[in-house]
Design an enzyme around this catalytic site. Structure first.
Site, mmCIF file in Angstrom:
data_model
loop_
_atom_site.group_PDB
_atom_site.id
_atom_site.type_symbol
_atom_site.label_atom_id
_atom_site.label_comp_id
_atom_site.label_asym_id
_atom_site.label_seq_id
_atom_site.Cartn_x
_atom_site.Cartn_y
_atom_site.Cartn_z
ATOM 1 C CG HIS A 59 -1.818 1.161 1.373
ATOM 2 N ND1 HIS A 59 -3.155 1.125 1.078
ATOM 3 C CD2 HIS A 59 -1.567 2.437 1.767
ATOM 4 C CE1 HIS A 59 -3.693 2.318 1.281
ATOM 5 N NE2 HIS A 59 -2.747 3.142 1.705
ATOM 6 C CD GLU A 60 1.605 3.637 3.674
ATOM 7 O OE1 GLU A 60 1.811 4.708 3.059
ATOM 8 O OE2 GLU A 60 0.552 3.430 4.316
#
Ligand SMILES: [Zn+2]
Length: 696
Positions: free
Chosen positions: A483-484
């Site tokens: 995600h990051e």
């Protein structure tokens, strides 16, 4: 320790390359930031002096150039405050925070700057500007307008007073909620009532009681104490007592001074007045102006359509829970305080697997190699280890290149939790991409972007055969990392030359989670999971049977949860549009109407959900709560393009995604990016499919 007295030697003022984390000291902060604030104020005075030019180059570009050093230096300070929160850095940050906040507030209210952008928009130059530059001018004018800058002079004081009152009311809303949360505790003295609770939850409750010199176990309404009780405590009495207390926080049943209802009424009245001063019918319209969603009817239709499509699945979820509650747990009827408990029991029964077991299969280096391979395959880039000064020995540094070896960007990866590091995971920018102006050149004249990726995973523990064992991650942690990285790629793979709309700058906030949630999908692809898993002791990949259980658990109760999110989103939007805070119909009437339309589980009549809905009354989500579902639909639909291509790594689709969305950043409206990629408007089908909600 020696303070840097000479500004020329102050490493925070060195913008020639990467931040100099090896030498930057807390004592550098005050002199550097004060100097930069002074420079910025002088520049603004010069740019807004009578007779100053208002061309793109002499005004907008000069302003962007002039403000960048402050944001870069303050970004470093903010970053260090977040990842190295020792007293010296905390003091250095907090000492300058009020000055920096005041400066940015001044910029946002500076009518001469507003006039400068308006002059560009009205000039013959505007039509000749690139779309990215036009968008920066448009965004600036929009934001000034929404801050009241374009109001006639006689209305400005009222607008200002409303803004100030609203921020005070929001602050009081949070304070009341926190005080009401703290006001309740449940002391359990009979150990039998703890049946079902995990050991760590008991231990924490024991310590909480001990701290007050009491015997027994103390439970509170804070999540780490409240949630385990609701999920695991066999005692229905305990669950019911805690649930009722939680559901009625900051309501009329408690102390009058903590009741949030009067604040809500006042907030809604003021937001409506503010919207009307700005020339809009209601606050929902104002909220949607800078967002991707085009109109209120469009968002309402989106939510209602999704609710209809998720309904059958949600009803099945509730029926399953009720059946299980009756037949296996003898809970009939299933009450609101049983739902989390029954859900947990059913989850265990259906898909029991151990997170700890899964964790043994995801070692740090394997996961990183798997992640990098996904990025390289999809976007045709190369990721390599690189070196740079860092703030902690844990930190790793990487570079992204084209296949020909041309540098695109770099990033820091700070994976492990530390006492001095803020919780959670986040991406932040160290340096943004842009073309350098005014004779500043470096290589190809492009400033290369640099990102910070921060997580809070557990560090390596123990040794094996005399060697340190690698860190291992849970599957949730692997998802977080992907995600990051998605946010990071949005920042690093941008090809936009203008700072104001490069990377994630200027991206509508209901679209900003698209690349991050998109990347999460790869954690559910068997080929990726298989490739990046390897048991820490045996090297064996994750067994397919275990992965199948994880997949099944992924969509557990997704229909029910979707309808809950839709209920909150619809309530939020209708409250800020089709509702008169001074009228006959109450807030709770509106909530009941919404529930009659979409809910499959209706809470007890005494539930006071609005009184604790801090997202919309104390956070930034007013008439924006829908953004969560909106962005999920976008990312799922984008991933759907790869599914349609028959290959999650399809190179053409990856390049197309890079060209139309990832590299474009905020230089074009998000809906246009989406249409360019998908060739049509967003559809909810892919999300429904991924969540196991497709009928038939
Ligand atoms: Zn995110």
């Amino acid at each position: 320790m020696t303070a840097t007295t000479n500004l020329c030697d102050n490493p925070l003022l060195d913008f020639s390359g990467l931040p100099r984390f090896d030498v930057i000291a807390p004592t550098d902060v005050q002199p550097a930031i004060s100097k930069l604030l002074e420079d910025c104020r002088a520049l603004i005075a010069r740019l807004t002096a009578d007779g100053a030019a208002t061309t793109w180059n002499d005004f907008a570009a000069a302003l962007a150039d002039g403000l960048e050093p402050l944001s870069r230096a303050w970004g470093i300070v903010g970053h260090l405050h977040a990842v190295k929160d020792v007293p010296e850095w905390r003091d250095a940050y907090n000492r300058m925070l009020p000055d920096v906040s005041r400066f940015y507030a001044e910029v946002g209210q500076n009518l001469k700057l507003f006039a400068g952008y308006q002059a560009i928009a009205a000039s013959s130059e505007y039509a000749k500007l690139s779309p990215a530059r036009q968008r920066i001018v448009d965004n600036e004018i929009r934001d000034f307008r929404l801050a009241g800058a374009a109001l006639p002079d006689d209305l400005k004081p009222r607008f200002q007073a409303i803004s100030e009152e609203l921020s005070q009311l929001s602050a009081r809303f949070s304070e009341n909620l926190l005080d009401a949360t703290n006001a309740f505790s449940e002391l359990v003295t009979d150990e039998a009532e703890l049946a079902g609770l995990p050991e760590d939850a008991r231990q924490a409750a024991r310590e909480a009681a001990e701290k007050e010199g009491k015997s027994g176990w103390k439970f509170t309404l804070h999540m780490p104490s409240y949630m385990p009780v609701m999920q695991y405590a066999d005692s229905r009495r305990l669950r019911a007592a805690m649930y009722r207390a939680y559901a009625t926080r900051a309501a009329e049943f408690g102390p009058g001074e903590l009741d949030n209802a009067p604040l809500i009424r006042q907030i809604l009245l003021l937001r409506r007045e503010e919207a009307q001063l700005l020339g809009y019918a209601n606050f929902a319209e104002v909220s949607l102006v800078p967002k991707m969603a085009e109109s209120l009817p469009q968002v309402l239709e989106f939510l209602r359509d999704l609710s209809v499509k998720a309904r059958a699945s949600a009803e099945q979820d509730v029926a399953d829970l009720r059946d299980f509650a009756r037949s296996e747990l003898q809970l009939e009827p299933m009450e609101a305080w049983d739902v989390a408990y029954v859900s947990e029991k059913l989850l265990q029964e259906r898909y029991a697997f151990s997170e700890q077991e899964v964790k043994q299969y995801f070692t740090e280096d394997n996961v990183l190699a798997g992640l990098f391979k996904v990025v390289e395959t999809l976007f045709g880039v190369r990721l390599k280890a690189d070196s740079a000064p860092v703030w902690h020995d844990d930190v790793r540094f990487f570079r992204i290149e084209t296949p020909a070896g041309e540098l695109l960007g770099q990033f820091y990866l700070d994976l492990y939790a530390r006492d001095t590091k803020r919780g959670g995971a986040w991406m932040d920018e160290a340096i943004a991409r842009r073309r350098l102006h005014h004779g500043l050149t470096a290589g190809d004249g492009i400033q290369k972007p640099v990102a910070y990726l921060n997580c809070n995973f557990s560090r390596p523990v123990g040794t094996k055969d005399g060697q340190a064992r690698p860190a291992t991650f849970t599957h949730d942690e692997v998802i977080t990392l992907f995600h990051e990285t998605g946010h990071g790629l949005h920042h690093l793979l941008t090809r936009v030359d203008e700072l104001g709309v490069a990377g994630i700058h200027g991206v509508e906030w209901d679209a900003v989670e698209l690349p991050s949630q998109f990347m999460e999908n790869y954690c559910w692809e068997w080929s990726v999971v298989q490739g990046m898993s390897g048991h820490v002791d045996t090297g064996q990949p994750l067994p397919r049977t275990l992965f199948d259980k994880m997949l099944a658990a992924r969509n557990f109760l997704s229909g029910m949860q979707t309808l809950r999110q839709i209920e909150f989103s619809l309530f939020d939007l209708l409250l800020h549009s089709d509702f008169d805070p001074a009228g006959e119909r109450s807030l709770l009437d509106l909530l009941s109407e919404v529930r009659r339309e979409v809910a499959v589980l209706v809470p007890p009549e005494w539930h006071r959900f609005p009184n604790s809905f801090a997202h919309i009354f104390a956070g930034g989500y007013a008439a924006g709560y829908y953004s969560y579902k909106w962005a999920e639909v976008l990312s799922a639909d984008c991933y759907g393009a790869f599914e349609e291509a028959g290959n999650p790594f399809d190179r053409n689709t990856g390049q197309h995604f890079l060209n139309t969305i990832l590299s474009v950043g905020g230089s074009r409206p998000a809906i246009e990016n989406f249409r360019a990629f998908r060739g049509r408007d967003p559809q909810v089908d892919a999300l429904l499919r991924h969540s196991g909600m497709t009928a038939g």
